[in-house]
Design a protein around this motif. Sequence first.
Motif, PDB file in Angstrom:
ATOM      1  N   TYR A 120      39.101  38.337  44.569  1.00 52.86           N
ATOM      2  CA  TYR A 120      39.307  39.487  43.672  1.00 52.86           C
ATOM      3  C   TYR A 120      40.712  40.092  43.755  1.00 52.86           C
ATOM      4  CZ  TYR A 120      34.238  39.220  43.422  1.00 52.86           C
ATOM      5  OH  TYR A 120      32.962  38.778  43.257  1.00 52.86           O
ATOM      6  N   VAL A 121      41.581  39.494  44.607  1.00 47.23           N
ATOM      7  CA  VAL A 121      42.926  40.066  44.778  1.00 47.23           C
ATOM      8  C   VAL A 121      43.676  40.108  43.442  1.00 47.23           C
ATOM      9  CG1 VAL A 121      45.186  39.661  45.813  1.00 47.23           C
ATOM     10  CG2 VAL A 121      43.115  39.509  47.198  1.00 47.23           C
ATOM     11  N   ASP A 122      43.602  38.979  42.702  1.00 43.05           N
ATOM     12  CA  ASP A 122      44.317  38.930  41.417  1.00 43.05           C
ATOM     13  C   ASP A 122      43.764  39.955  40.428  1.00 43.05           C
ATOM     14  OD1 ASP A 122      45.928  36.991  42.406  1.00 43.05           O
ATOM     15  OD2 ASP A 122      44.817  35.316  41.514  1.00 43.05           O
ATOM     16  N   TYR A 123      42.455  40.164  40.459  1.00 41.31           N
ATOM     17  CA  TYR A 123      41.854  41.185  39.589  1.00 41.31           C
ATOM     18  C   TYR A 123      42.479  42.551  39.877  1.00 41.31           C
ATOM     19  CZ  TYR A 123      37.775  38.290  38.180  1.00 41.31           C
ATOM     20  OH  TYR A 123      36.942  37.334  37.653  1.00 41.31           O
ATOM     21  N   ILE A 124      42.585  42.865  41.185  1.00 43.82           N
ATOM     22  CA  ILE A 124      43.058  44.199  41.559  1.00 43.82           C
ATOM     23  C   ILE A 124      44.550  44.352  41.236  1.00 43.82           C
ATOM     24  CG2 ILE A 124      43.449  45.711  43.567  1.00 43.82           C
ATOM     25  CD1 ILE A 124      40.728  44.576  44.605  1.00 43.82           C
ATOM     26  N   THR A 125      45.315  43.241  41.445  1.00 43.08           N
ATOM     27  CA  THR A 125      46.736  43.285  41.099  1.00 43.08           C
ATOM     28  C   THR A 125      46.904  43.573  39.605  1.00 43.08           C
ATOM     29  OG1 THR A 125      47.089  41.644  42.807  1.00 43.08           O
ATOM     30  CG2 THR A 125      48.912  41.989  41.277  1.00 43.08           C
ATOM     31  N   LEU A 126      46.137  42.843  38.789  1.00 43.51           N
ATOM     32  CA  LEU A 126      46.222  43.058  37.333  1.00 43.51           C
ATOM     33  C   LEU A 126      45.727  44.449  36.949  1.00 43.51           C
ATOM     34  CD1 LEU A 126      45.099  39.546  36.036  1.00 43.51           C
ATOM     35  CD2 LEU A 126      47.292  40.648  35.592  1.00 43.51           C
ATOM     36  N   MET A 127      44.730  44.912  37.667  1.00 44.72           N
ATOM     37  CA  MET A 127      44.171  46.238  37.372  1.00 44.72           C
ATOM     38  C   MET A 127      45.237  47.327  37.514  1.00 44.72           C
ATOM     39  SD  MET A 127      41.136  47.869  39.604  1.00 44.72           S
ATOM     40  CE  MET A 127      40.577  49.535  39.412  1.00 44.72           C
ATOM     41  N   HIS A 128      46.162  47.080  38.481  1.00 46.77           N
ATOM     42  CA  HIS A 128      47.226  48.057  38.720  1.00 46.77           C
ATOM     43  C   HIS A 128      48.414  47.881  37.770  1.00 46.77           C
ATOM     44  CE1 HIS A 128      45.641  48.596  43.072  1.00 46.77           C
ATOM     45  NE2 HIS A 128      44.994  49.329  42.191  1.00 46.77           N
ATOM     46  N   SER A 129      48.398  46.809  36.951  1.00 46.01           N
ATOM     47  CA  SER A 129      49.557  46.550  36.075  1.00 46.01           C
ATOM     48  C   SER A 129      49.605  47.580  34.933  1.00 46.01           C
ATOM     49  CB  SER A 129      49.475  45.130  35.501  1.00 46.01           C
ATOM     50  OG  SER A 129      48.360  45.055  34.638  1.00 46.01           O
ATOM     51  N   GLU A 145      40.430  39.164  32.537  1.00 48.17           N
ATOM     52  CA  GLU A 145      39.865  37.806  32.580  1.00 48.17           C
ATOM     53  C   GLU A 145      40.665  36.856  31.696  1.00 48.17           C
ATOM     54  OE1 GLU A 145      35.788  38.630  31.812  1.00 48.17           O
ATOM     55  OE2 GLU A 145      35.355  38.955  33.941  1.00 48.17           O
ATOM     56  N   LYS A 146      41.133  37.367  30.578  1.00 52.00           N
ATOM     57  CA  LYS A 146      41.973  36.554  29.689  1.00 52.00           C
ATOM     58  C   LYS A 146      43.260  36.158  30.407  1.00 52.00           C
ATOM     59  CE  LYS A 146      42.477  37.091  24.749  1.00 52.00           C
ATOM     60  NZ  LYS A 146      42.668  38.133  23.741  1.00 52.00           N
ATOM     61  N   ALA A 147      43.862  37.132  31.105  1.00 52.66           N
ATOM     62  CA  ALA A 147      45.116  36.854  31.830  1.00 52.66           C
ATOM     63  C   ALA A 147      44.877  35.859  32.958  1.00 52.66           C
ATOM     64  CB  ALA A 147      45.686  38.163  32.384  1.00 52.66           C
ATOM     65  N   LEU A 148      43.772  36.028  33.678  1.00 51.67           N
ATOM     66  CA  LEU A 148      43.481  35.129  34.802  1.00 51.67           C
ATOM     67  C   LEU A 148      43.240  33.701  34.313  1.00 51.67           C
ATOM     68  CD1 LEU A 148      41.096  37.322  37.013  1.00 51.67           C
ATOM     69  CD2 LEU A 148      43.434  36.621  37.550  1.00 51.67           C
ATOM     70  N   ALA A 149      42.675  33.575  33.118  1.00 52.43           N
ATOM     71  CA  ALA A 149      42.376  32.239  32.587  1.00 52.43           C
ATOM     72  C   ALA A 149      43.642  31.437  32.297  1.00 52.43           C
ATOM     73  CB  ALA A 149      41.554  32.376  31.312  1.00 52.43           C
ATOM     74  N   GLN A 150      44.777  32.114  32.212  1.00 57.29           N
ATOM     75  CA  GLN A 150      46.048  31.432  31.931  1.00 57.29           C
ATOM     76  C   GLN A 150      46.548  30.641  33.139  1.00 57.29           C
ATOM     77  OE1 GLN A 150      47.345  31.757  28.754  1.00 57.29           O
ATOM     78  NE2 GLN A 150      45.506  32.980  28.378  1.00 57.29           N
ATOM     79  N   PHE A 151      46.090  31.017  34.322  1.00 60.50           N
ATOM     80  CA  PHE A 151      46.638  30.405  35.538  1.00 60.50           C
ATOM     81  C   PHE A 151      45.523  29.695  36.322  1.00 60.50           C
ATOM     82  CE2 PHE A 151      48.882  34.341  34.589  1.00 60.50           C
ATOM     83  CZ  PHE A 151      50.172  33.870  34.383  1.00 60.50           C
ATOM     84  N   LYS A 178      42.293  28.325  42.794  1.00 57.29           N
ATOM     85  CA  LYS A 178      41.273  27.646  43.616  1.00 57.29           C
ATOM     86  C   LYS A 178      39.994  28.483  43.696  1.00 57.29           C
ATOM     87  CE  LYS A 178      43.037  29.370  48.053  1.00 57.29           C
ATOM     88  NZ  LYS A 178      43.377  29.035  49.434  1.00 57.29           N
ATOM     89  N   TYR A 179      40.027  29.692  43.161  1.00 54.21           N
ATOM     90  CA  TYR A 179      38.836  30.556  43.223  1.00 54.21           C
ATOM     91  C   TYR A 179      38.023  30.560  41.925  1.00 54.21           C
ATOM     92  CZ  TYR A 179      41.353  32.419  47.255  1.00 54.21           C
ATOM     93  OH  TYR A 179      42.019  32.551  48.431  1.00 54.21           O
ATOM     94  N   GLU A 180      38.414  29.676  40.966  1.00 52.90           N
ATOM     95  CA  GLU A 180      37.747  29.720  39.657  1.00 52.90           C
ATOM     96  C   GLU A 180      36.225  29.614  39.771  1.00 52.90           C
ATOM     97  OE1 GLU A 180      39.518  26.805  37.081  1.00 52.90           O
ATOM     98  OE2 GLU A 180      41.441  27.869  37.092  1.00 52.90           O
ATOM     99  N   PHE A 181      35.773  28.607  40.556  1.00 55.72           N
ATOM    100  CA  PHE A 181      34.330  28.380  40.679  1.00 55.72           C
ATOM    101  C   PHE A 181      33.632  29.593  41.306  1.00 55.72           C
ATOM    102  CE2 PHE A 181      30.627  26.938  43.122  1.00 55.72           C
ATOM    103  CZ  PHE A 181      29.886  26.360  42.105  1.00 55.72           C
ATOM    104  N   GLN A 182      34.261  30.135  42.368  1.00 58.83           N
ATOM    105  CA  GLN A 182      33.636  31.284  43.046  1.00 58.83           C
ATOM    106  C   GLN A 182      33.635  32.530  42.162  1.00 58.83           C
ATOM    107  OE1 GLN A 182      34.703  31.535  47.419  1.00 58.83           O
ATOM    108  NE2 GLN A 182      36.112  29.969  46.718  1.00 58.83           N
ATOM    109  N   ARG A 183      34.660  32.658  41.302  1.00 60.55           N
ATOM    110  CA  ARG A 183      34.688  33.831  40.402  1.00 60.55           C
ATOM    111  C   ARG A 183      33.539  33.762  39.400  1.00 60.55           C
ATOM    112  NH1 ARG A 183      41.163  33.730  39.370  1.00 60.55           N
ATOM    113  NH2 ARG A 183      41.774  34.927  41.198  1.00 60.55           N
ATOM    114  N   ILE A 184      33.238  32.514  38.950  1.00 54.05           N
ATOM    115  CA  ILE A 184      32.092  32.365  38.028  1.00 54.05           C
ATOM    116  C   ILE A 184      30.799  32.745  38.757  1.00 54.05           C
ATOM    117  CG2 ILE A 184      30.737  30.672  36.715  1.00 54.05           C
ATOM    118  CD1 ILE A 184      33.460  29.172  36.293  1.00 54.05           C
ATOM    119  N   GLN A 185      30.705  32.364  40.022  1.00 55.64           N
ATOM    120  CA  GLN A 185      29.502  32.669  40.805  1.00 55.64           C
ATOM    121  C   GLN A 185      29.348  34.157  41.085  1.00 55.64           C
ATOM    122  OE1 GLN A 185      27.120  30.420  41.776  1.00 55.64           O
ATOM    123  NE2 GLN A 185      28.294  29.101  40.421  1.00 55.64           N
TER     124      GLN A 185
END
Lengths: 468, 227
Positions: B80-89, B115-121, B124-131
Motif C-alpha cells: 500500500y506504500v504507492d497508494y499512500i504516496t499517490l494519496m499525498h500527491s 488505481e488508474k495511476a498505479l496501473a501504468q506501472f 511485484k505487488y499486483e497480485f496481492q493488491r487484487i487479493q
Amino acid sequence: MIKYMLAKEKDIPGGTAALFFSFSAIMWFIIGTGLGSFNAAKLAFPDWFTHSYALQFGHMRQVHVMAVIFGWITGAFAASAMYVVPALGNTKLWSEKLGVWNCMMWNVGMAVGLSSLWFGMTSGREYSDFIWPIDLYIAFVMVTPLFVNIFMSIVTRRTQGIYTTNWFFAASFFMLIIVFLIGNIPEFFHLTGLNEAYMTWWFAHNVLGLLITPVAAAITYYIVPKVTGNPLYSHRVGHLHFWSIVVFYSTPAAHHLMSSPLPEWLKSFASVEGVLILVPAVAYVCNILLTMQGRWSMFVENIEIKYTITGVLLAIPLNMQGGFQQTRAINWYVHGTGWIVAHAHLALLGFSTFAEAAAVYYGIQTLTRRKLYSLSLANFHFWMLLIGFSLYWVSMTIAGLIQGAGKIYEVPYMDVVIAEHPYMIVRWLGGTLVFIGNWVWLYNMYMTVKAGEKLSVGVQPQDVAYAR
Amino acid sequence: MANYFPLFDGLKLKNPLQTMSDDAKVKEAQHIWEHESLGGIAENNNPLPRPVVGLLVLTFLTAMAWTFPLFGQRPTAAIYVDYITLMHSAPIQAILNDTSLTSMQADEKAMTSIEKALAQFPSKYEFQRIQHPVTMDDLRIMEDAVVELQNQPGIDLEEYSIIGSHVSMANFVGNWKADGTRTRKQPWWDKGYMTSVVWFLSFCVIIVITVKRLPPITWKPDHSIAH
C-alpha cells in the motif's frame, strides 16, 4: 484412605489407588458439572443469583473448567492408568502406597487450587488460570508421582512388549509435567504481550493434545479389545496414531491466535499441522472401529462398549471441527463465539468423558470383583450423559453461528444476546441433565462396591454383567 | 549405530516395501507377538486399509491448499506504500478537497485516480493488491503508521502486516544481522509452507521406518498360542 496411607506396601490390596482415584474423579465430576450447570443458569438467566461476588460468572468459570479438567478427567486417567498399566504388563502397580498418597495429595491440591480461584487468585490466563505456586504443586506433587508410578510399572513389567495403551499413558503423563512447566513460563517469569499469548495457548492446546485426547484414546485401545475379546485391528496403525500425535498435535498452538500479529509463517505452519491432526484421528478411529468387527451387537448390549464406542464416534466430528475451524477462513467467523465452547465440550464432555466413564465402570467392577449393581441405572446414566451433552453441543454450536454472524455483520451486541437466549436455556438444561446423571452414577458405583454380587474366580465382569 | 538408536538395529534395505528388518529380527518379533499375552489382549498385523491411505493423502493436500495465502493471509504494509504516496500527491489532494463533491464521491474519485495511476506501472505487488483491495478510509487508518515506518532506517515494510487499525511486524523470519536487516526472507507465497512440507516428509520417513521394522503385512499372528 488414611489407613492405607499409613500401611505397609505389602498390606495394601492391589487396585486400592485406582479405586480411590475412581471415586475421587466421580466426585470432582459431580462438583465440576454442578458448577457448570450453575454457570449456565447464570448465562441463561442473567438476573439470577447476583448478590454474591464470589459466585459471579467471572469467578466460577475457571473453577468449573479446572474441576473437570484436573479433578474429573485427569483423575479418571490416573484411575485408569493405575489398573490398566499393571494389567497390560502382567504385574502389579509399582507402588500402591505412592498411588494412595498421590490420590490424597491430588484431592488436597484440587481443593486448594479451586478455592484460590474462587477467592479471585488467578493468573488471568485461560486454561492456565492457577497461580504459580499451584502450578508447581500440580507439576511436582500431583503429576510427577503419577508419572513415576506409571513409568516404573512399565519398567518393571513382566512382558517383553509394551501394548499401545501404555505408550500413550507413559508419554502423556511425562508430557503433562513438561507442558505445565513450560506453558506456565509467563506466570513464572512475567512474560507479556505475544510471548505470553503464545505460551498460554501452547499450554491450553497441549493439555488437550498431549494429555486429554491421547489418554482417552489409550483407554479405548484397552477397553475395546479387552471387553470384546477381539484382537486390536492393527499394531502398526497404533504406531501411526502415536507418532502422528507427537508430530502433528504438539505443533499447532499458534492456530489459537490466527488473528494476532504472530509471524505469518508460524500461523501458516500451525494451521497446516492443525488440519494434519486428522492423520492421527483417522488412524485411531479406523483402528478401533475395525477392532469391533463381528462384535457390533455389544454396542447396544454392553455398557462399557456402549460408552467407549460412543466416545470414539464423537471423536469423528471432534477432529473434523478441530482440523478445519482453526484455518484462517473459518476461524475468522467462529473465533470467540460459542462454537468454540461447543467444540471444547465435544472434546471433554463428549469423546473424553465417555471413554473415561467406560474405564471407571470397568475398573471398579474388575478391581472389586463385583458385578455391576444396576445395569438400568448405568443405562440411565448413559442416556442422561448423551442427551445432556447433545443438547449442550447442538445449542452452543447454533449460538456460536449466531454470534459469528453478529460479529461479522456488526449486529448490535444486545440483539445477538436476545437471539441466542433460547440456546442458553437449552445449554443449561443439557448441563443439568449431565449433573443429575452423575449423582446416579456415583450411587450405582458405591452400591456396586458395597452390595454388588461377588464374581467367582475366572469370571470377568463383562461375562456376567447382563446375566439376570 | 544400533547401540544408540534401536530403530536401526537389524535394519536392512533389500526389500523395504515388505520389511526393513533382517530375518532374525522378524523371527524374534513374530515369536514375542505370538507367545506373549499383554494382559489378555492380542494385536493383529493389518495394514491401514487402502481407502484410508487415500484419505490421509487427501488430508495432506487439503491442509496445504486450505491454508494457502489466497485464503486469508493478511496484506503487508508494503503493497500500500504507492497508494499512500499517490494519496499525498497534489492532484489527489485536489480531488479530496474539492468542495463540489460529497466526501463519498471525493473518496471514490480519488481512489479511481490512484488505481488508474498505479496501473501504468508494473509492480511485484499486483497480485496481492487484487487479493487485498482497499478503500480511502482504509488508507487514512494506516497512513500515519506506514509513513512513520518509512521514515525509519532499515525497515522492510514487507515484514509488517495490516491488522485492523494496526500496522504490526508479523511477517518476519530469521535473526537480525549487524546491519539491522534479517538473515532470511520468505517470498509472499511461502509463509511457513516449505517448513510444513519438510516437517511432513520427515514424519513420513520416520513412520515408514518405524512400521516397516515390523514383520511383513502378509504374516498373520496365531493368537491361539498365548491366549
